[in-house]
Structures are given as C-alpha cells and as structure tokens.
Design an enzyme around this catalytic site. Structure first.
Site, PDB file in Angstrom:
ATOM      1  N   CYS A 157      -5.583  -2.841   2.369  1.00  0.00           N
ATOM      2  CA  CYS A 157      -5.277  -2.846   3.813  1.00  0.00           C
ATOM      3  C   CYS A 157      -6.469  -3.064   4.733  1.00  0.00           C
ATOM      4  O   CYS A 157      -6.942  -4.173   4.916  1.00  0.00           O
ATOM      5  CB  CYS A 157      -4.496  -1.597   4.193  1.00  0.00           C
ATOM      6  SG  CYS A 157      -3.755  -1.816   5.836  1.00  0.00           S
ATOM      7  N   GLU A 176       0.837  -1.205   0.000  1.00  0.00           N
ATOM      8  CA  GLU A 176       0.000   0.000   0.000  1.00  0.00           C
ATOM      9  C   GLU A 176       0.878   1.263   0.000  1.00  0.00           C
ATOM     10  O   GLU A 176       1.846   1.353   0.769  1.00  0.00           O
ATOM     11  CB  GLU A 176      -0.869  -0.005   1.274  1.00  0.00           C
ATOM     12  CG  GLU A 176      -1.794   1.180   1.375  1.00  0.00           C
ATOM     13  CD  GLU A 176      -2.619   1.164   2.667  1.00  0.00           C
ATOM     14  OE1 GLU A 176      -2.195   0.529   3.664  1.00  0.00           O
ATOM     15  OE2 GLU A 176      -3.705   1.792   2.678  1.00  0.00           O
ATOM     16  N   LYS A 180      -9.526   2.311  -2.378  1.00  0.00           N
ATOM     17  CA  LYS A 180      -9.743   1.692  -1.060  1.00  0.00           C
ATOM     18  C   LYS A 180     -11.131   2.019  -0.508  1.00  0.00           C
ATOM     19  O   LYS A 180     -11.503   3.192  -0.391  1.00  0.00           O
ATOM     20  CB  LYS A 180      -8.649   2.210  -0.129  1.00  0.00           C
ATOM     21  CG  LYS A 180      -8.656   1.663   1.283  1.00  0.00           C
ATOM     22  CD  LYS A 180      -7.384   2.132   2.000  1.00  0.00           C
ATOM     23  CE  LYS A 180      -7.290   1.696   3.426  1.00  0.00           C
ATOM     24  NZ  LYS A 180      -5.994   2.046   4.048  1.00  0.00           N
TER      25      LYS A 180
HETATM   26  N1  LIG Z   1      -3.305   1.243   6.106  1.00  0.00           N
HETATM   27  C1  LIG Z   1      -4.303   0.808   6.854  1.00  0.00           C
HETATM   28  O1  LIG Z   1      -5.448   0.763   6.426  1.00  0.00           O
HETATM   29  N2  LIG Z   1      -3.958   0.417   8.096  1.00  0.00           N
HETATM   30  C2  LIG Z   1      -4.898   0.128   9.103  1.00  0.00           C
HETATM   31  C3  LIG Z   1      -4.361  -0.734  10.154  1.00  0.00           C
HETATM   32  C4  LIG Z   1      -4.775  -2.147   9.980  1.00  0.00           C
HETATM   33  O2  LIG Z   1      -5.790  -2.408   9.329  1.00  0.00           O
HETATM   34  O3  LIG Z   1      -4.089  -3.021  10.491  1.00  0.00           O
END
Ligand SMILES: NC(=O)NCCC(=O)O
Length: 419
Positions: free
Chosen positions: A261, A149, A224
């Site tokens: 993510c 990401e 996203k």
């Molecule tokens: N980049 C992101 O969405 N991180 C969130 C933390 C997670 O989902 O572990």
C-alpha cells in the site's frame, strides 16, 4: 430528469437516468463501474480508441488485447456478482530466448458482514466470499495471484481501538492455511497479505504479505516498510515498520515482490525491489477516494516504467462502517466510516501500457497474461538501469544521513541574502 446514460450491472448494460444510476450504485462513476467504461459508452468508437491510446498506452505498438476466459470462470463471476476482466501483455519475439508468458491475477473485495459481527464470522465470511474468485482464477489457469492488503479483516485501523488486533494471525494461521489448500489445488502461487501476529517475538504485530508457493508451501514473507500517518490511516497505532528489507521471491513462474500500500508513494521502495530483480511487483492496498484516487493510476504505472517490471495494483472496495465514531484530527466532525474504498485494481507494464481498471464498487478478478521478456526488452530500449548514476545518489544519501548535512543550494548572489 438527467440525460439518459448506459449503465452496466453484472457486466450487462442497461439504460437508466443519471440520477437513478447514481442512487442504485454508490461508488459508481455516474452509474458506470469505471472511467474506462464511462468513456466507452459515451464516446464515438474512433474517439474512444484515440482516448484509450492516450490513457492506456500501446503494448508492442497495439492496443492491449482482451482475452476470453473459460465458461467456468465467467459463470462464477455472474453467479457471485464480481467483475471479471482479462488482458494480454505481449513482448517482441526474441531469437535466443523463449517467450516467458505467465498468467497473473488480482482480487479486490469488500467485507462480507457488518463490522459488528463476531470476528470469527467476519473472517470466515470474507474467506467464503473470496473463494469463488480464486476458483475462477484457478479455472482460468492463473499462475500467480495476489489479494488486497489485510484482506481477511475490515480495515479498522481508522478507529484506533485495540480490539481489532484480534484479527492478527501468525504467518501460518487461518488465512494462510485456507489459501495453501487452494494453491495446491490450482498449482498457483498466492500472495496473502495479512495482519500478522509474530508470536515468537513478543506478539509483535506486522502488516505482512505471505508468499505461498504453487505446492502450498510458504516461500517467505515481506513486511510493509512504510506506515501511513495520513487522514484516518492510523496504522502506526497497530503495527510496526517492517524489518524484512526488499525481498524478491523466485517462484515457479517468475520473480515477484510486494510493495504494500503506502509504500507506493516511495519511489525508492519501488526501486529497491527492482534492484533485487523483481519482474512483477504487487501493490496490495486499502485506500479511499477522497485521499488518493488521483494518484492511483499514476504511481504504479510510473513505477513499472521506471523499474522495467510489471505492477499489479489492488485496492479493496466498499464503505466500511464501524460501531464507534472516530475523528481524523482535522477539526471535521466525527464519523463512523472510512470513506469509499474505490477498487480500480489494474496492471501496469514496463512499456507504459496498462489495463483498464476493475470496478470502482464491486468485487473483482483481474487476469492478465504477461510475457516477462518485456522487462529486459525495456531495459535494453531505455537503459534506465545503465544510466541511473547510483553512485551520485549513494554519495548524497551518505551525506544526508549525517546530522551535519547541509543541502547543496547555490544562492543567486543577486538576492543579496544576509548570512
Ligand atoms: N493502507 C495504507 O497504507 N493506506 C494509506 C493510504 C494511501 O496510501 O493511499
């Protein structure tokens, strides 16, 4: 003095004390790059085999097979100090369909320069750092690869400072152009997760995966869907919830999708990509140990099982330190780093088998062959699609979305609740 431990560095094992190992490799697990390697070095072979069977499952009734990659790839990994691992997921032979084996890669990396360096230099240095890993994938005949990401920048969203928006670029910007050339060179589909600046819509910023075809063409984008509001993941300060739905991209090598993510905590997000026919879903991520490490090996694997597709999970590595301290809104002291991004990228398969993880603290390239026939074989075996009862859920959702929804709860009359 602690007990003697095996330690692996650049793929080589050496013997050091527990204490020195920890101090040499921040982010390692007692000096080991991954839990799997720690267990392998510390358990008797037959016990390790049994533990691996339970932890990683079996593919077509056998332990997952490791495969050898060409010398061109292994020497790039040694010269550039990145972890390189390769496996093969098989499917049963079928009478009417040919095997559909594709070679897929995942890349995890740390940033290349301090976050105080000029932004252009930071981005350029990351691209130069990632290039040998893509070259190694190209030398290994990888057909589809996915990066982590927002791979082209530090994960600065913890700071809430707006200056980091400068890293955002259009879909056909610098990172895409850099990867388009490599896609053409290696006849490779490349999934390119960037911070996107949508110039034609008022400079709106999105968290986007650009899918680059094996001819260097842009096949499409996915933005996203779910934005975290947890810990230091202050991403809603920077970009908006995606507006692209759940696209599946039919590429020369198979049908792929990207669940970016935090979307991995949403089973319905995984489901939607499955309903649209995905065979491989990538989960390019940025997440830290303290927050999510116990969830990491479970969620992707569960999604692969529940949706009868392969999942490629990617997480960045290292600790990124920012110029100005920030707080997390939890009463704890201000700090300048996000915590440790624990890498541990891996593949999960629809038959519940998975690869060991890449390093917890070094850059890495994970390669795996996967016979896509396994997806339908698992649908036929377990029938999750056929038994799903979507109509029940559709009915519940339509009620739930109405303001007058009341949960379907049947109270035990013996509780004698007063209304
Ligand atoms: N980049 C992101 O969405 N991180 C969130 C933390 C997670 O989902 O572990």
């Amino acid at each position: 003095m602690g007990s003697l431990q095996q330690r692996e560095e650049n793929g080589e094992a050496s013997v050091v004390t527990e204490e020195t190992a920890i101090s040499i490799s921040p982010g390692s697990i007692h000096g080991f790059e991954s839990l799997h390697r720690l267990l392998e070095a510390n358990l008797k072979p037959q016990i390790f085999q049994e533990v691996s069977r339970l932890l990683l499952g079996l593919n077509c009734g056998r332990p997952l097979e490791r495969i050898c990659l060409p010398e061109a790839a292994t020497s790039l990994s040694a010269e550039n100090n990145f972890d390189l691992q390769a496996f093969s997921f098989h499917a049963d032979k079928e009478l009417l369909r040919q095997q559909r084996v594709v070679r897929v890669g995942l890349i995890q990396n740390s940033i290349a320069l301090p976050t105080t360096a000029h932004f252009a230099d930071q981005k350029n240095a990351i691209m130069q750092k990632v290039k040998p890993m893509i070259d190694a994938a190209g030398a290994s005949g990888v057909n589809i690869i996915c990066l982590q990401e927002a791979w082209m920048m530090p994960f600065a969203f913890c700071t809430r400072e707006k200056k980091w928006c400068e890293f955002a670029e259009p879909v056909d910007g610098e990172a895409t152009q850099f990867l388009q050339e490599l896609a053409r060179k290696y006849n490779m589909v490349i999934v390119n997760p960037i911070l996107e600046r949508d110039v034609s819509h008022g400079d709106t910023i999105w968290n986007t995966a650009v899918v680059i075809g094996n001819h260097g063409n842009i096949i499409g984008i996915h933005r996203k869907n779910h934005i975290p509001r947890v810990g230091d993941f202050n991403e809603s300060t920077y970009y908006m919830e995606g507006n692209t739905g759940h696209p599946v991209f039919e590429t020369a090598y198979g049908k792929i999708a990207i669940n970016i993510c935090y979307g991995r905590h949403h089973p319905l997000n995984w489901l939607a990509f499955g309903l649209n026919g995905a065979e491989i879903v990538f989960n390019p991520s940025a997440t830290v140990g303290e927050l999510s490490e116990p969830m990491w090996p479970i969620e992707a694997r569960n999604a692969a099982i529940a949706n009868s597709y392969y999942v490629g999970s990617i997480n960045r590595v290292g600790t990124e330190v920012f110029p100005n301290p920030f707080t997390s809104g939890d009463g704890k002291p201000q700090h300048s780093d996000f915590g440790h991004f624990y890498g541990s990228s891996h593949f999960s398969a629809p038959d519940a088998s998975c690869t060991p993880s890449l390093s917890r603290h070094r850059d890495g390239l994970m390669v795996s062959d996967m016979d896509l026939n396994l997806c339908r074989q698992l649908k036929d075996k377990w029938g999750f699609r056929m038994t799903a009862r979507y109509e029940l859920y559709a009915d519940l959702f339509s009620k739930y979305l109405k303001p007058d929804f009341t949960p379907q709860v049947i109270v035990d009359p013996a509780l004698q609740k007063k209304i």
